[in-house]
Design an enzyme around this catalytic site. Sequence first.
Site, PDB file in Angstrom:
ATOM      1  N   GLU A 240      -3.204 -15.524   2.268  1.00  0.00           N
ATOM      2  CA  GLU A 240      -2.103 -15.525   3.036  1.00  0.00           C
ATOM      3  C   GLU A 240      -1.452 -16.864   3.159  1.00  0.00           C
ATOM      4  OE1 GLU A 240      -0.717 -12.318   5.504  1.00  0.00           O
ATOM      5  OE2 GLU A 240      -2.898 -11.483   5.033  1.00  0.00           O
TER       6      GLU A 240
ATOM      7  N   ARG B 118      11.395  -0.783   7.239  1.00  0.00           N
ATOM      8  CA  ARG B 118      12.199  -1.484   8.042  1.00  0.00           C
ATOM      9  C   ARG B 118      13.422  -2.128   7.440  1.00  0.00           C
ATOM     10  NH1 ARG B 118       8.167  -6.330  10.190  1.00  0.00           N
ATOM     11  NH2 ARG B 118       7.305  -5.923   7.925  1.00  0.00           N
ATOM     12  N   ARG B 119      13.387  -2.354   5.897  1.00  0.00           N
ATOM     13  CA  ARG B 119      14.396  -2.650   5.351  1.00  0.00           C
ATOM     14  C   ARG B 119      14.979  -1.539   4.446  1.00  0.00           C
ATOM     15  NH1 ARG B 119      12.241  -7.376   2.389  1.00  0.00           N
ATOM     16  NH2 ARG B 119      10.175  -6.167   2.777  1.00  0.00           N
TER      17      ARG B 119
ATOM     18  N   GLY C 158      -2.878 -15.692  -4.638  1.00  0.00           N
ATOM     19  CA  GLY C 158      -2.423 -14.598  -3.891  1.00  0.00           C
ATOM     20  C   GLY C 158      -3.564 -13.907  -3.284  1.00  0.00           C
TER      21      GLY C 158
ATOM     22  N   VAL D 248       0.641  -1.184   0.003  1.00  0.00           N
ATOM     23  CA  VAL D 248       0.104  -0.018  -0.192  1.00  0.00           C
ATOM     24  C   VAL D 248       1.100   1.166  -0.052  1.00  0.00           C
ATOM     25  CG1 VAL D 248      -1.769   1.490   1.165  1.00  0.00           C
ATOM     26  CG2 VAL D 248      -2.112  -1.032   1.242  1.00  0.00           C
TER      27      VAL D 248
ATOM     28  N   ASP E 177     -10.450 -10.712  10.668  1.00  0.00           N
ATOM     29  CA  ASP E 177     -10.399  -9.680   9.999  1.00  0.00           C
ATOM     30  C   ASP E 177     -11.967  -8.945   9.728  1.00  0.00           C
ATOM     31  OD1 ASP E 177      -8.784  -8.052   7.640  1.00  0.00           O
ATOM     32  OD2 ASP E 177     -10.639  -8.655   6.747  1.00  0.00           O
TER      33      ASP E 177
ATOM     34  N   LYS F 289     -13.639  -5.037  11.383  1.00  0.00           N
ATOM     35  CA  LYS F 289     -14.207  -4.322  10.404  1.00  0.00           C
ATOM     36  C   LYS F 289     -15.447  -4.119  10.862  1.00  0.00           C
ATOM     37  CE  LYS F 289     -11.310  -5.434   6.535  1.00  0.00           C
ATOM     38  NZ  LYS F 289     -11.285  -6.413   5.381  1.00  0.00           N
TER      39      LYS F 289
ATOM     40  N   GLY G 271      -5.779  -4.793  -1.641  1.00  0.00           N
ATOM     41  CA  GLY G 271      -5.006  -4.736  -2.724  1.00  0.00           C
ATOM     42  C   GLY G 271      -4.304  -3.379  -2.511  1.00  0.00           C
TER      43      GLY G 271
END
Lengths: 438, 438
Positions: free
Chosen positions: A191, A47-48, A188, A16, A202, A206, A305
């Site tokens: 997960e 983080r990376r 995809g 995102v 999840d 919501k 997405g």
Amino acid sequence: MRTRPLKVALLGCGVVGSEVARIMTAHAEDLAARIGAPVELAGVAVRRPGKVREGIDPALITTDPTALVKRGDIDVVVEVIGGIEPARGLITEAFAHGASVVSANKALLAKDGAALHAAAARYGRDLYYEAAVAGAIPLIRPLRESLAGDKVNRVLGIVNGTTNFILDKMDTTGAGYQEALDEATALGYAEADPTADVEGFDAAAKAAILAGIAFHTRVRLDDVYREGMTEVTSADFASARAMGCTIKLLAICERAADGGSVTARVHPAMLPLSHPLASVREAYNAVFVESEAAGRLMFYGPGAGGSPTASAVLGDLVAVCRNKLGEATGPGESAYTNLPVSAMGEVVTRYHISLDVADKPGVLAQVATVFAEHGVSIDTVRQQSRPDFQDTASDGGEASLVVVTHRAPDAALSGTVEALRGLDTVRGVASIMRVEGE
Amino acid sequence: MRTRPLKVALLGCGVVGSEVARIMTAHAEDLAARIGAPVELAGVAVRRPGKVREGIDPALITTDPTALVKRGDIDVVVEVIGGIEPARGLITEAFAHGASVVSANKALLAKDGAALHAAAARYGRDLYYEAAVAGAIPLIRPLRESLAGDKVNRVLGIVNGTTNFILDKMDTTGAGYQEALDEATALGYAEADPTADVEGFDAAAKAAILAGIAFHTRVRLDDVYREGMTEVTSADFASARAMGCTIKLLAICERAADGGSVTARVHPAMLPLSHPLASVREAYNAVFVESEAAGRLMFYGPGAGGSPTASAVLGDLVAVCRNKLGEATGPGESAYTNLPVSAMGEVVTRYHISLDVADKPGVLAQVATVFAEHGVSIDTVRQQSRPDFQDTASDGGEASLVVVTHRAPDAALSGTVEALRGLDTVRGVASIMRVEGE
């Protein structure tokens, strides 16, 4: 138009975040025209730091999000890290150091929305989170603003794309749960660890957010009743079809008939094919709203997405930036009704119950008596001999008995099922599913 | 919370106005909590003062709307009179005398939106009009605010409930146009003079408003291409079904492929049954939006009626009152892209053409040549002898030829049809309909 840009700090640069950054660059002129001032990416916490991030100036990258939100010159913090900490602490620091916040963090909002709203109000900042529920579908703004003069009685939503994809595959191809999950994983949509989706966590987060906004009260994640959809079978779909229904994992937020309380729950349910939500296919999301004056509304679109979620984040970013320029804030938390949240047992619903029973006279009477004793009225019964289960025992073969009830409190319905399990003529309860949307 | 009430003047007290007044009274406490101050009905301008209006203090009734908007103590004027004048003059006076305006007036907004927005901006007032398009469906706020960070490429809407009811009846019962119209009239869905609905004028006004907001440009009513749906026949529905389609009266607003212009149009079109708009039944409205980042969204609900329209008006009223209290204004007109509006001839679409032709060799080749000469590529052809039309002429019987084209500019498609009419083997063009939504 103001020429000095508004400064945006981006926390998180995954699917995102990177799309938010890309659109901010690609549509910089449009955003400036719509806001009334240019917006500038002032820092990106990741983080990376070594990862190549196309289109993002490496000088903006930092691994210290706390220092970024404390800089003091940031106008808006966009939080797309997810999870509870460090997101919660960073948002609070952002408010304290002059920034408004746009977040896509459903878990955090469902858990600690009240405290975050209070912090935003204390510092006079905005907290917007359209992206937290149903991705790109404008839902929080319509509920919070368009329906601000109306009274919402019910919200019925397909708010998890993964599980809708799985159920749609099971419905249309006859696949079993595992096979459909495997396909979702391969494409995809699911997960590697699908627990949060398939067990309804999840969707429950919501549901908590939606119920709070719809009913102007506080609904926490713990207030939401939750059942996953891993036990839905092909046989359940066959039963649903026999009733002119399909099966969806629904988030349902309701005001009690007397108006004195609300409920929020997530579970699989049979839904008539004529209901607008029944035709929501694949990984799409949709939320159906019933209000006193507006009637029946539905909002439909992609629920997840990178791009769709970024669209929702950017819509909020434009609104928050406009508020900043006008030295105003948008609508904050509205929890004035302060209604209690009732437990699942008090929810009024209908059950579709499929029983394996002994195929002998008197069984139906015995079963019907149990319903009557629990004050549950039966709508229809379908009884069918099952020669494939014929056995050599003295009490003959087995039959299947499908009972659909009238509306009753969930406690009475589940009590009925418990009592049925205790009958010696009932060999097993093959499935129980609520029937909604009628 | 502020205790001094915000004062609201209501212009018009018909189906919508009386419902606005009723809800303002019945939900006064909720509205006050959501706004942060009580709202008070300060005056109601009507044409017939003698009529009994339940729940409205007779002392508030006036037949002089101009004096009401000029009082100087009015915070918000709610205009539900409709039509161009006196609504236009009253709104302008309201701005000049300190009030913001909530309007449900699609005709006025489509005709003079730019001038009204300019007047609002000049005086620093709000002009909100969610109720002007698709009744209760939150649409203008989502387009203007939720998608403010996105790029809308296409809006496809069923924005007229009367015509959707008629087409739905024709589709589901096989009724002809007149029979379905009669039923719509009997049920109160169609007015005694249905022209504004069935000829597409109502939908065209909504298309102009939607296109302007979606593309951040000015689109006037005169810019909208318009065809009514009075000539749709049962035979058209049969043709549609043969293609897996239904027929809807659509308002279509599109950005050209090169992004350099926009178009807006209203006409009946064949729409695949798999398209989410195809399942919008009866008098419901729905608007499908395609945007770059968010993807495909749909907004569904009742498009008309007193209560739904009042819900939209009250949502705007809450927003405008909140802005008043915060001494801010909401987003005004956004027309910065200033894109030209192209004529219908430049729209790229597909045609479904049904021809009555002589049943003899060579006809198909002749017809195909005409398409090729106009640069129109054919997708499918279906040829069928029609023994019922067999006649005694030397050239034998008649056949029906159904051609579905690939996408081409409307000018090339209509030029093709004109040329086909000139062929001596073409006895007549039975129907032409565009195919959309693929």
